[in-house]
Scaffold this motif. Sequence first.
Motif, PDB file in Angstrom:
ATOM      1  N   ASP A 165      -1.865   5.471   2.824  1.00  0.00           N
ATOM      2  CA  ASP A 165      -2.902   4.490   3.165  1.00  0.00           C
ATOM      3  C   ASP A 165      -2.528   3.734   4.439  1.00  0.00           C
ATOM      4  O   ASP A 165      -3.386   3.444   5.271  1.00  0.00           O
ATOM      5  CB  ASP A 165      -3.132   3.511   2.018  1.00  0.00           C
ATOM      6  CG  ASP A 165      -3.800   4.173   0.821  1.00  0.00           C
ATOM      7  OD1 ASP A 165      -4.490   5.186   1.025  1.00  0.00           O
ATOM      8  OD2 ASP A 165      -3.617   3.676  -0.306  1.00  0.00           O
ATOM      9  N   ARG A 166      -1.268   3.413   4.582  1.00  0.00           N
ATOM     10  CA  ARG A 166      -0.820   2.746   5.814  1.00  0.00           C
ATOM     11  C   ARG A 166      -1.036   3.673   7.009  1.00  0.00           C
ATOM     12  O   ARG A 166      -1.479   3.249   8.067  1.00  0.00           O
ATOM     13  CB  ARG A 166       0.644   2.351   5.703  1.00  0.00           C
ATOM     14  CG  ARG A 166       1.138   1.678   6.970  1.00  0.00           C
ATOM     15  CD  ARG A 166       2.596   1.345   6.915  1.00  0.00           C
ATOM     16  NE  ARG A 166       3.004   0.801   8.183  1.00  0.00           N
ATOM     17  CZ  ARG A 166       3.429  -0.422   8.364  1.00  0.00           C
ATOM     18  NH1 ARG A 166       3.499  -1.245   7.348  1.00  0.00           N
ATOM     19  NH2 ARG A 166       3.795  -0.831   9.556  1.00  0.00           N
ATOM     20  N   CYS A 205       0.847  -1.185   0.000  1.00  0.00           N
ATOM     21  CA  CYS A 205       0.000   0.000   0.000  1.00  0.00           C
ATOM     22  C   CYS A 205       0.887   1.242   0.000  1.00  0.00           C
ATOM     23  O   CYS A 205       2.086   1.169   0.226  1.00  0.00           O
ATOM     24  CB  CYS A 205      -0.938   0.005   1.208  1.00  0.00           C
ATOM     25  SG  CYS A 205      -0.105   0.064   2.786  1.00  0.00           S
TER      26      CYS A 205
END
Length: 113
Positions: free
Chosen positions: A75-76, A71
């Motif tokens: 997003d993480r 990702c």
Amino acid sequence: MTDKPAASRRAITSFAADDDLPLPTPEQLAAAKTAGEGLGFRSEKPTPAAPQRPAPKVRQATFTDAVHVRCRPEDRSRFEDFVWRNRLSKGDAMTLLLDYAEAEEQRKAEAAK
């Protein structure tokens, strides 16, 4: 050929001679205790043994498989913020997100009918 004198280390304290001191005998310890108490020093009383703690419970792993998901860093970061905000473990959060995704998928399928 001349040998150079070894460098002097007089500033370093050596405690090697302390190993040769004999341990005090029980009579010497008793006499020292009596003399100390005569001067007003109290001997320490032995502390009672601490109560035995129950053996720690072994925690069984809930999530026994590892999945690596690629990702973007943002997003993480969003995922970790979600986990922190909701006070979930990452495994619980992943399960919850998959449940939401499946529910959304089912809703879209029903709407298309």
